[in-house]
Design an enzyme around this catalytic site. Structure first.
Site, short mmCIF file in Angstrom:
data_model
loop_
_atom_site.label_atom_id
_atom_site.label_comp_id
_atom_site.label_asym_id
_atom_site.label_seq_id
_atom_site.Cartn_x
_atom_site.Cartn_y
_atom_site.Cartn_z
N ASP A 66 -0.28 1.01 -0.43
CA ASP A 66 -0.87 2.01 -1.31
C ASP A 66 -1.17 1.36 -2.65
O ASP A 66 -0.73 0.24 -2.92
CB ASP A 66 0.00 3.26 -1.45
CG ASP A 66 1.37 2.98 -2.04
OD1 ASP A 66 1.76 1.80 -2.14
OD2 ASP A 66 2.05 3.94 -2.41
N TYR A 68 -1.28 0.23 -6.61
CA TYR A 68 -0.27 0.06 -7.65
C TYR A 68 -0.15 1.37 -8.43
O TYR A 68 -1.14 2.05 -8.66
CB TYR A 68 -0.66 -1.07 -8.60
CG TYR A 68 -0.74 -2.43 -7.96
CD1 TYR A 68 0.38 -3.02 -7.38
CD2 TYR A 68 -1.94 -3.15 -7.94
CE1 TYR A 68 0.32 -4.29 -6.80
CE2 TYR A 68 -2.01 -4.41 -7.36
CZ TYR A 68 -0.88 -4.98 -6.79
OH TYR A 68 -0.95 -6.21 -6.21
N PHE A 79 -3.94 -5.19 -3.37
CA PHE A 79 -3.31 -6.35 -3.99
C PHE A 79 -3.98 -6.79 -5.29
O PHE A 79 -3.49 -7.68 -5.98
CB PHE A 79 -3.24 -7.55 -3.03
CG PHE A 79 -2.36 -7.31 -1.84
CD1 PHE A 79 -0.98 -7.34 -1.94
CD2 PHE A 79 -2.91 -7.02 -0.59
CE1 PHE A 79 -0.17 -7.10 -0.85
CE2 PHE A 79 -2.11 -6.78 0.51
CZ PHE A 79 -0.73 -6.81 0.38
N HIS A 192 5.61 -9.72 4.41
CA HIS A 192 4.88 -9.29 3.22
C HIS A 192 5.09 -10.32 2.09
O HIS A 192 6.15 -10.97 2.02
CB HIS A 192 5.41 -7.92 2.77
CG HIS A 192 4.54 -7.22 1.80
ND1 HIS A 192 4.60 -7.45 0.43
CD2 HIS A 192 3.57 -6.28 1.98
CE1 HIS A 192 3.71 -6.70 -0.18
NE2 HIS A 192 3.07 -5.97 0.73
#
Length: 225
Positions: A66, A68, A79, A192
């Site tokens: 989702d 920031y 990202f 991740h």
């Protein structure tokens, strides 16, 4: 919401956006904002991933969870953050792996629009989040839309690369039959890049060189990461 979707994505996303659930999502977001809740990213940036990466230009799909949830960070690309905003820890690690993998010097900013304009779809599973509340819109209806987007990219005949960082991205990809059954695409999965998991297999996974080798071998052209 349909009227805001870029033309190249309308055929793929139109059916799901016409569902009552998506109308309710749009109305719910307007109500939340009307009641004074801060929602990121701003409305004009929520479909930015689709605007910068037309469906027929997709070469690589990178899935995030989702946006920031801090002020000024989210601008519609997974990202990525606008120039002038401090680079988040996960992106710091992505840059470290990119430097190790391809020798690309770490950038001084976190804006990944240059990836998106080359065909890298930087797609979050949820396209909005409430300020200060990570994951707050995870079950609000975005998955139907973003699942349809991933499925549309996977259904294309042109070979593409799907980069799945972390369990959430892998679980999302499992919902797309084309990724499980179509050998056309390259699927790269690893932990991740967050500081909590990057040393468990993200570092050293070499996703960027693998993606470029696959794209070159299939006549699609490498990404200038």
């Amino acid at each position: 919401m349909l009227e805001a979707v870029p033309e190249s994505w309308r055929v793929a996303l139109g059916p799901v956006l016409a569902l009552p659930e998506c109308a309710r999502l749009d109305e719910w977001l307007r109500t939340e904002e009307g009641e004074g809740r801060m929602i990121y990213p701003p409305r004009e940036h929520r479909l930015r991933a689709f605007e910068l990466t037309p469906l027929d230009a997709v070469k690589v799909v990178i899935l995030g969870q989702d946006p920031y949830h801090g002020p000024g960070q989210a601008h519609g690309l997974a990202f990525s953050v606008p120039e002038g905003v401090r680079i988040p820890p996960s992106l710091v690690n992505i840059y470290k792996e990119l430097e190790s993998d391809l020798g690309v010097p770490r950038r001084a900013h976190g804006n990944l629009e240059h990836w998106a304009r080359q065909g890298v779809l930087l797609l979050n599973a949820s396209l909005t989040v409430e300020a200060g509340k990570a994951g707050s819109h995870a079950k609000c209806g975005w998955d139907a839309i973003t699942d349809a987007a991933v499925a549309a990219a996977a259904a294309r005949a042109e070979p593409s690369v799907f980069i799945l960082w972390g369990n959430h991205a892998r679980k999302k990809a499992l919902r797309v039959p084309e990724l499980a059954n179509n050998g056309t695409h390259l699927v790269l999965a690893s932990p991740h890049p967050s500081p909590l998991s990057a040393y468990g297999g993200f570092f050293g996974s070499k996703p960027f060189s693998q993606a470029n080798a696959f794209l070159d071998a299939n006549g699609r052209g490498a990404i200038e990461w």
